[in-house]
Design a protein around this motif. Structure first.
Motif, PDB file in Angstrom:
ATOM      1  N   LYS A 158       0.821  -1.203   0.000  1.00 55.72           N
ATOM      2  CA  LYS A 158       0.000   0.000   0.000  1.00 55.72           C
ATOM      3  C   LYS A 158       0.862   1.264   0.000  1.00 55.72           C
ATOM      4  CE  LYS A 158      -4.131  -1.921   2.187  1.00 55.72           C
ATOM      5  NZ  LYS A 158      -5.035  -1.885   3.355  1.00 55.72           N
ATOM      6  N   ARG A 159       1.979   1.214   0.769  1.00 56.40           N
ATOM      7  CA  ARG A 159       2.875   2.378   0.800  1.00 56.40           C
ATOM      8  C   ARG A 159       3.460   2.625  -0.585  1.00 56.40           C
ATOM      9  NH1 ARG A 159       5.986   0.625   4.346  1.00 56.40           N
ATOM     10  NH2 ARG A 159       7.800   0.066   3.116  1.00 56.40           N
ATOM     11  N   MET A 160       3.836   1.540  -1.278  1.00 53.01           N
ATOM     12  CA  MET A 160       4.375   1.671  -2.625  1.00 53.01           C
ATOM     13  C   MET A 160       3.345   2.282  -3.562  1.00 53.01           C
ATOM     14  SD  MET A 160       5.898  -1.332  -5.090  1.00 53.01           S
ATOM     15  CE  MET A 160       6.727  -2.094  -3.712  1.00 53.01           C
ATOM     16  N   ARG A 161       2.091   1.853  -3.406  1.00 53.20           N
ATOM     17  CA  ARG A 161       1.034   2.399  -4.261  1.00 53.20           C
ATOM     18  C   ARG A 161       0.829   3.884  -3.996  1.00 53.20           C
ATOM     19  NH1 ARG A 161      -1.446  -2.542  -2.984  1.00 53.20           N
ATOM     20  NH2 ARG A 161      -2.823  -1.591  -1.444  1.00 53.20           N
ATOM     21  N   ARG A 162       0.879   4.284  -2.693  1.00 53.87           N
ATOM     22  CA  ARG A 162       0.705   5.707  -2.362  1.00 53.87           C
ATOM     23  C   ARG A 162       1.837   6.539  -2.946  1.00 53.87           C
ATOM     24  NH1 ARG A 162      -1.242   3.823   2.768  1.00 53.87           N
ATOM     25  NH2 ARG A 162       0.827   4.070   3.684  1.00 53.87           N
ATOM     26  N   GLU A 163       3.061   5.986  -2.903  1.00 50.40           N
ATOM     27  CA  GLU A 163       4.200   6.709  -3.483  1.00 50.40           C
ATOM     28  C   GLU A 163       4.017   6.895  -4.989  1.00 50.40           C
ATOM     29  OE1 GLU A 163       7.565   4.381  -2.437  1.00 50.40           O
ATOM     30  OE2 GLU A 163       7.616   5.035  -0.342  1.00 50.40           O
ATOM     31  N   ILE A 270      -9.923  -3.511 -14.792  1.00 50.98           N
ATOM     32  CA  ILE A 270     -10.223  -2.465 -13.817  1.00 50.98           C
ATOM     33  C   ILE A 270      -9.785  -1.090 -14.325  1.00 50.98           C
ATOM     34  CG2 ILE A 270     -10.157  -4.001 -11.813  1.00 50.98           C
ATOM     35  CD1 ILE A 270      -7.303  -3.047 -11.270  1.00 50.98           C
ATOM     36  N   ASN A 271      -9.328  -1.033 -15.569  1.00 52.98           N
ATOM     37  CA  ASN A 271      -8.981   0.251 -16.202  1.00 52.98           C
ATOM     38  C   ASN A 271     -10.266   0.808 -16.821  1.00 52.98           C
ATOM     39  OD1 ASN A 271      -8.138   2.317 -17.977  1.00 52.98           O
ATOM     40  ND2 ASN A 271      -6.122   1.361 -18.238  1.00 52.98           N
ATOM     41  N   GLU A 272     -10.842   1.827 -16.191  1.00 53.23           N
ATOM     42  CA  GLU A 272     -12.147   2.325 -16.613  1.00 53.23           C
ATOM     43  C   GLU A 272     -12.149   2.806 -18.057  1.00 53.23           C
ATOM     44  OE1 GLU A 272     -15.018   2.109 -15.102  1.00 53.23           O
ATOM     45  OE2 GLU A 272     -14.056   1.056 -13.437  1.00 53.23           O
ATOM     46  N   ASP A 273     -11.042   3.421 -18.504  1.00 56.55           N
ATOM     47  CA  ASP A 273     -10.987   3.910 -19.882  1.00 56.55           C
ATOM     48  C   ASP A 273     -11.116   2.763 -20.877  1.00 56.55           C
ATOM     49  OD1 ASP A 273     -10.695   6.465 -18.999  1.00 56.55           O
ATOM     50  OD2 ASP A 273      -8.498   6.461 -19.097  1.00 56.55           O
ATOM     51  N   VAL A 274     -10.514   1.632 -20.545  1.00 54.83           N
ATOM     52  CA  VAL A 274     -10.582   0.460 -21.433  1.00 54.83           C
ATOM     53  C   VAL A 274     -11.924  -0.239 -21.277  1.00 54.83           C
ATOM     54  CG1 VAL A 274      -9.514  -1.754 -21.992  1.00 54.83           C
ATOM     55  CG2 VAL A 274      -8.076   0.180 -21.333  1.00 54.83           C
ATOM     56  N   LYS A 275     -12.373  -0.405 -20.047  1.00 53.28           N
ATOM     57  CA  LYS A 275     -13.632  -1.112 -19.788  1.00 53.28           C
ATOM     58  C   LYS A 275     -14.819  -0.409 -20.434  1.00 53.28           C
ATOM     59  CE  LYS A 275     -15.952  -3.440 -15.948  1.00 53.28           C
ATOM     60  NZ  LYS A 275     -15.649  -4.799 -16.400  1.00 53.28           N
ATOM     61  N   ASN A 276     -14.754   0.928 -20.510  1.00 55.55           N
ATOM     62  CA  ASN A 276     -15.855   1.697 -21.086  1.00 55.55           C
ATOM     63  C   ASN A 276     -15.992   1.518 -22.594  1.00 55.55           C
ATOM     64  OD1 ASN A 276     -16.669   2.721 -18.640  1.00 55.55           O
ATOM     65  ND2 ASN A 276     -15.474   4.603 -18.817  1.00 55.55           N
ATOM     66  N   SER A 320       1.751  -3.454 -13.665  1.00 54.75           N
ATOM     67  CA  SER A 320       3.021  -3.201 -12.988  1.00 54.75           C
ATOM     68  C   SER A 320       3.622  -4.520 -12.526  1.00 54.75           C
ATOM     69  CB  SER A 320       2.792  -2.281 -11.787  1.00 54.75           C
ATOM     70  OG  SER A 320       3.861  -2.357 -10.881  1.00 54.75           O
ATOM     71  N   TYR A 321       4.881  -4.704 -12.829  1.00 51.76           N
ATOM     72  CA  TYR A 321       5.559  -5.970 -12.525  1.00 51.76           C
ATOM     73  C   TYR A 321       5.503  -6.299 -11.038  1.00 51.76           C
ATOM     74  CZ  TYR A 321       9.694  -8.804 -11.468  1.00 51.76           C
ATOM     75  OH  TYR A 321      10.547  -9.739 -10.972  1.00 51.76           O
ATOM     76  N   GLU A 322       5.879  -5.336 -10.191  1.00 50.69           N
ATOM     77  CA  GLU A 322       5.898  -5.607  -8.754  1.00 50.69           C
ATOM     78  C   GLU A 322       4.501  -5.874  -8.210  1.00 50.69           C
ATOM     79  OE1 GLU A 322       7.394  -3.055 -10.147  1.00 50.69           O
ATOM     80  OE2 GLU A 322       9.537  -3.266  -9.739  1.00 50.69           O
ATOM     81  N   GLN A 323       3.530  -5.072  -8.659  1.00 53.56           N
ATOM     82  CA  GLN A 323       2.172  -5.238  -8.156  1.00 53.56           C
ATOM     83  C   GLN A 323       1.554  -6.557  -8.632  1.00 53.56           C
ATOM     84  OE1 GLN A 323       2.910  -2.457  -5.967  1.00 53.56           O
ATOM     85  NE2 GLN A 323       0.768  -3.052  -5.851  1.00 53.56           N
ATOM     86  N   LEU A 324       1.889  -6.965  -9.853  1.00 56.57           N
ATOM     87  CA  LEU A 324       1.370  -8.236 -10.359  1.00 56.57           C
ATOM     88  C   LEU A 324       1.931  -9.408  -9.562  1.00 56.57           C
ATOM     89  CD1 LEU A 324       1.369  -7.694 -14.226  1.00 56.57           C
ATOM     90  CD2 LEU A 324      -0.605  -7.957 -12.743  1.00 56.57           C
ATOM     91  N   LYS A 346      -8.362  -3.971  -7.618  1.00 54.74           N
ATOM     92  CA  LYS A 346      -8.528  -2.522  -7.432  1.00 54.74           C
ATOM     93  C   LYS A 346      -7.758  -2.045  -6.208  1.00 54.74           C
ATOM     94  CE  LYS A 346     -13.047  -2.122  -9.695  1.00 54.74           C
ATOM     95  NZ  LYS A 346     -14.507  -1.906  -9.489  1.00 54.74           N
ATOM     96  N   GLU A 347      -7.816  -2.833  -5.135  1.00 60.46           N
ATOM     97  CA  GLU A 347      -7.107  -2.462  -3.911  1.00 60.46           C
ATOM     98  C   GLU A 347      -5.596  -2.460  -4.131  1.00 60.46           C
ATOM     99  OE1 GLU A 347      -6.388  -4.198   0.611  1.00 60.46           O
ATOM    100  OE2 GLU A 347      -8.021  -4.985  -0.612  1.00 60.46           O
ATOM    101  N   ALA A 348      -5.120  -3.462  -4.876  1.00 59.41           N
ATOM    102  CA  ALA A 348      -3.679  -3.580  -5.124  1.00 59.41           C
ATOM    103  C   ALA A 348      -3.213  -2.730  -6.301  1.00 59.41           C
ATOM    104  CB  ALA A 348      -3.321  -5.045  -5.377  1.00 59.41           C
ATOM    105  N   ARG A 349      -4.152  -2.116  -7.026  1.00 58.33           N
ATOM    106  CA  ARG A 349      -3.854  -1.368  -8.255  1.00 58.33           C
ATOM    107  C   ARG A 349      -3.037  -2.233  -9.224  1.00 58.33           C
ATOM    108  NH1 ARG A 349      -4.976   3.642  -9.069  1.00 58.33           N
ATOM    109  NH2 ARG A 349      -3.219   3.955 -10.501  1.00 58.33           N
ATOM    110  N   ALA A 350      -3.478  -3.496  -9.359  1.00 60.43           N
ATOM    111  CA  ALA A 350      -2.823  -4.458 -10.256  1.00 60.43           C
ATOM    112  C   ALA A 350      -3.899  -5.175 -11.053  1.00 60.43           C
ATOM    113  CB  ALA A 350      -1.995  -5.465  -9.458  1.00 60.43           C
ATOM    114  N   CYS A 351      -3.594  -5.488 -12.301  1.00 64.31           N
ATOM    115  CA  CYS A 351      -4.585  -6.053 -13.221  1.00 64.31           C
ATOM    116  C   CYS A 351      -4.995  -7.466 -12.803  1.00 64.31           C
ATOM    117  CB  CYS A 351      -4.004  -6.077 -14.635  1.00 64.31           C
ATOM    118  SG  CYS A 351      -5.084  -6.884 -15.832  1.00 64.31           S
ATOM    119  N   PRO A 352      -6.281  -7.690 -12.484  1.00 66.29           N
ATOM    120  CA  PRO A 352      -6.732  -9.038 -12.112  1.00 66.29           C
ATOM    121  C   PRO A 352      -6.624 -10.033 -13.262  1.00 66.29           C
ATOM    122  CG  PRO A 352      -8.339  -7.370 -11.457  1.00 66.29           C
ATOM    123  CD  PRO A 352      -7.360  -6.689 -12.350  1.00 66.29           C
ATOM    124  N   TYR A 353      -6.754  -9.543 -14.508  1.00 65.65           N
ATOM    125  CA  TYR A 353      -6.689 -10.440 -15.665  1.00 65.65           C
ATOM    126  C   TYR A 353      -5.305 -11.081 -15.754  1.00 65.65           C
ATOM    127  CZ  TYR A 353      -6.659 -11.997 -20.531  1.00 65.65           C
ATOM    128  OH  TYR A 353      -6.538 -12.749 -21.679  1.00 65.65           O
TER     129      TYR A 353
END
Length: 908
Positions: A158-163, A270-276, A320-324, A346-353
């Motif tokens: 979470k700290r990494m995501r905030r940064e 979870i990328n709204e621009d793509v999902k839309n 993101s490699y680290e988040q994935l 969404k919580e991890a800001r990493a692609c579930p797919y």
């Protein structure tokens, strides 16, 4: 509820409660099938706990298999030798390539010392490989244990995501400042040599590592693991898969099983621009384009070009490699369904797919939709490896049709014309910027589209909605005949298809058509584009898939449809992946817009063969699998599976025998013989007799009665006839009448009102005792709908729902089976058997809507004397077949119905 361990033949089956005896039998037989590497066809009626039996039986086998594997590995690592006797009892961890003995691979007469040397080397290599796998497995287990018990990792993530978010915010502010400072003034022309002094776009080492994507060495090392032995479970819909995952969570295996839920980008993005973007094809293309953009950007940085490059498309912030890495491990820690996976992403800001895909190698149970497993290209793209694995296909009663549908494709005349017009406009606008090869392939595509329209009898230059065709009807062609008739046999369709895939021309075309109205153009070009816009608008009604209802819902965003060229690419793919197993159907209707070209796959076993060939074992399961001869002959035998490898298992129901009354009624109250053939079913006396039967049944059956008709058209005719004769009004005195709607978005509302009516009648009393639902075989209500308890106290089947024997598609399929399958003595020809089986599969699915749990009860009424024939009765599910009563006249049948329902409690 306390977990209970059941034992059958020395095998322990953990279970959340004391199982039924049929569940014990199911699990024991499933275990034997998986252990022996067989192909199993399992039938377990709805309400008998099939899902739990599959889960506990299969995971018990996997538990024992892994235990044996680890014991063998430990023994091998201790002794350093491999048992190489006759190759029959090889350790379970050996891959198929390692299961041959060195002696069988060495040339005859080779010196013993050479054979021994090679054998020793193979043993050393295998020991080294096992040591590497052990190290990887220990690392993975330690990593997952840390995530389970150490919250610091989550806080660090979470700290990494905030940064990252803070950095993005500052970067955005910097860009805004630059934009404000620039204003409307043009950039100053740089003096020669000053270019080197301008700072290039900065990217940190960490960002470069993230931008490299899954194909780079660093990611391969950490994300690519050994594919452990696993079970792939697939079903038809996401809701069925979610229900299965919840059953796993509630089972004794819920805490310790590494389960991964796979889905499409449309479900997991979870990328709204793509999902839309709405369309599944557009979402797929945009996602892959963003990944390609990221890799190209990384390569551009490495190459350090002398001149500044054009700005690339934005890369996806969730890739993101680290988040994935973190998401992959989070997925493996606990059992999660698709919705939970999306929330976690969404919580991890990493692609579930991609996170779920990276978790496949280490997973023990992979849950996925039919299409992802059965379609070869999709399977490969998802990273699914079937070699030596177990596949369980649930709800498999329509497996043959599913495979046929996946590999078939249909394109309308409107779509051909629209794609041609779009592509022509694209070429005229950007032709001078395109390279010679691009122009060549675009011209080939234009020619193909023109010839496809010509072969239908139309003109590519005219509006398809206003074009009337001189010739109508349906025509079937072999692929070669179609290519010659279309005059496209001189074009290499394989190369054209490859070009479409690599160039993503359909994606470019979609972008062009999205922007053509705002593109700056010369007056001549603007007039062309205006005409193009008018033409596309004229096609729009024909291309709209689902009309948007009026009111508030009508204001909702309508997903954009994909470029028609995307559909045409599917048609080209079908043409290039089949030869004698496929046909092209030329369907010519009144106008070109309603006409179409369709590719029909005749032999689905071609694509299923790879699954059964690679897998250790395959289980095909369902509530109603009868008749199973289709699976044996059309799918398994044609896929090269030996009859000895196929095992059938069918269990009875959990309800007491007295809780079901299946009747075959051969004649009605006025002694009219019931025969609902195409020639007789529309006779007024036949429709009158059907009404009299229903009226009598509604007088004695409490709650809900569901009546299935062979087609929507026949249901409409009967309803109109009853209305005119006054029978409908008489029926309405006892039951409120509902009709199955044709539109899918109205089904839920009709079911809700039907259910509400039955509950109200049960409590209020009075003349109206429930409701009568007029449904259609193969419609919305005949599959997947639960008519339990008072919702379905009686299910009536009007006639035998044979498919249209005059259908060119069915005739071609029958002829194909007659030519390819052997004729069994005493049995009808394969083509005729197909028609019988299609009919009875539809019947079994419909009557299976009732009796959904142990205490449920219902009567099942089959109206047609042809049901009394032994070959037909033999194709009913065993739990119905064993109890069915054939009534030649209506009197005894009505007496049995009245007695059955009087002895049962009233509406609850």
């Amino acid at each position: 509820m306390a977990n209970k361990t059941q034992e059958d033949g020395g095998i322990h089956f953990p279970f959340p409660f004391t199982p039924y005896s049929i569940q014990k039998d199911f699990m024991a037989e499933l275990y034997r099938v998986l252990d022996a590497g067989k192909i199993g066809i399992f039938e377990s009626p709805t309400g008998t706990g099939k899902s739990l039996s599959l889960i506990c039986g299969a995971l018990s086998w996997l538990r024992d298999f892994e235990q044996k594997k680890h014991q063998e590995e430990a023994r091998l690592l201790e002794t350093g030798t491999v048992p190489l006797s006759d190759g029959k009892d090889q350790p379970p961890f050996l891959s198929s390539s390692c299961k041959e003995t060195p002696d069988t691979l060495r040339p005859a007469g080779e010196p013993d010392w050479v054979t021994q040397f090679v054998q020793k080397k193979e043993e050393r290599d295998l020991v080294d490989r096992l040591k590497e796998e052990q190290v990887r497995r220990k690392k993975r287990e330690e990593r997952l244990q840390q995530i389970r018990h150490n919250a610091q990792l989550k806080y660090a993530a979470k700290r990494m995501r905030r940064e990252e978010e803070e950095m993005e915010r500052l970067l955005h502010l910097s860009r805004e400042m630059l934009a404000e400072g620039t204003g409307t003034e043009p950039l100053e022309q740089l003096v020669c040599g000053d270019e080197e002094l301008v700072l290039a776009e900065y990217e940190s080492d960490e960002e470069k590592g993230a931008a490299r994507g899954v194909d780079e060495e660093e990611e391969e090392e950490d994300l690519e693991e050994e594919h452990v032995t696993k079970i792939y479970y697939c079903s038809r819909t996401h809701s069925q898969l979610a229900q299965f995952v919840h059953e796993v969570q509630r089972s004794p295996f819920g805490k310790d099983t590494r389960l991964v839920s796979l889905g499409s980008r449309q479900n997991l993005c979870i990328n709204e621009d793509v999902k839309n973007l709405g369309s599944a094809q557009l979402i797929n293309d945009r996602c892959m384009e963003m990944q390609r953009s990221k890799h190209e950007k990384s390569r551009a940085e490495d190459e350090k070009p002398k001149r500044r490059r054009q700005e690339h498309q934005a890369a996806c912030p969730f890739y993101s490699y680290e988040q994935l890495q973190l998401l992959r491990d989070e997925v493996l820690v606990g059992v999660k369904d698709i919705e939970q996976l999306v929330s976690l992403g969404k919580e991890a800001r990493a692609c579930p797919y991609y996170g779920s895909r990276f978790a496949i190698p280490a997973a023990q149970l992979v849950v996925l939709p039919y299409q992802m497993l059965l379609h070869g290209a999709t399977r490969q793209a998802a990273g699914i490896r079937l070699q030596g694995q177990v596949v369980v296909i649930d709800e498999a009663h329509n497996l043959i049709d599913t495979i046929t549908g996946i590999y078939s494709a249909e394109v309308s005349g409107s779509q051909f014309c629209q794609a041609h017009s779009q592509l022509l406009q694209y070429m005229e606008r950007y032709g001078k910027r395109l390279k010679a090869k691009n122009l060549m392939y675009i011209k080939q595509l234009l020619y193909l589209l023109e010839q496809f329209v010509t072969v239908l009898g139309g003109n590519i230059k005219q509006n398809p909605n206003t074009q009337s065709l001189s010739q109508t009807g349906t025509e079937l062609k072999t692929i070669n005949d179609f290519l010659f008739q279309s005059q496209i046999d001189n074009i290499n369709l394989f190369k054209v298809r490859r070009y479409c895939e690599k160039s993503m021309v359909s994606r470019k075309l979609f972008g062009f058509t999205e922007r053509y109205g705002t593109v700056l153009a010369s007056s001549r070009e603007q007039s062309r584009l205006a005409g193009f816009q008018h033409f596309l608008q004229s096609l729009q009604p024909a291309l709209t898939e689902t009309p948007v209802p009026h009111g508030d819902e009508g204001e909702a965003r309508v997903p954009r449809s994909a470029s028609p060229l995307m559909h045409i690419e599917g048609f080209l793919a079908a043409l290039t992946t089949a030869n004698q197993d496929g046909r092209v159907i030329l369907n010519r209707q009144g106008s070109l817009s309603l006409s179409s070209l369709k590719f029909l796959l005749l032999n689905p076993a071609v694509h299923f063969a790879q699954v059964v060939k690679e897998c250790r074992a395959v289980v095909i399961a369902g509530g109603t699998m009868q008749p199973v001869s289709d699976f044996r002959e059309q799918l398994l035998a044609c896929a090269g599976v030996e009859a000895e490898r196929v095992v059938e298992f069918s269990c009875g129901h959990v309800i007491p025998p007295d809780n079901i009354l299946p009747l075959v009624i051969c004649s009605g109250p006025s002694s009219q013989q019931l025969e609902f053939t195409y020639q007789k079913r529309e006779l007024p006396q036949m429709m009158d007799e059907t009404g009299r039967i229903l009226y009598n049944l509604c007088n004695v059956v409490p709650g809900g009665v569901v009546c299935f008709f062979p087609s929507y058209e026949y249901q409409r005719q009967v309803h109109a006839h009853w209305d005119k004769s006054g029978l409908l009004a008489r029926l309405a005195v006892r039951k409120k009448i509902f009709q199955e709607p044709k539109r899918a978005n109205q089904v839920e509302q009709v079911l809700l009102e039907y259910s509400r009516c039955i509950k109200c009648c049960g409590h209020a009393g009075g003349a109206v005792t429930g409701a009568l639902l007029l449904s259609v075989v193969g419609g919305k209500m005949s599959e997947g709908i639960n008519f339990s308890d008072d919702l379905g106290r009686c299910v009536v089947m009007v006639g035998m729902p044979y498919p249209n024997i005059k259908s060119p598609e069915l005739q071609e399929k029958m002829a194909y089976l007659d030519q390819t399958l052997p004729r069994i003595p005493g049995q009808p020809p394969p083509g005729k058997a197909l028609v019988e089986n299609l009919c009875m599969k539809a019947v079994n699915q419909s009557i299976g809507r009732a009796i959904r749990h142990q205490k449920d009860f219902a009567s099942i009424v089959l109206l047609d004397h042809r049901y009394a024939r032994p070959p037909v009765l033999g194709k009913l599910p065993a739990w119905i077949r064993d109890r069915v009563e054939v009534k030649a006249t209506f009197g005894p049948a009505f007496a049995a119905m009245r007695k059955f329902h009087r002895e049962r409690p009233g509406p609850s």
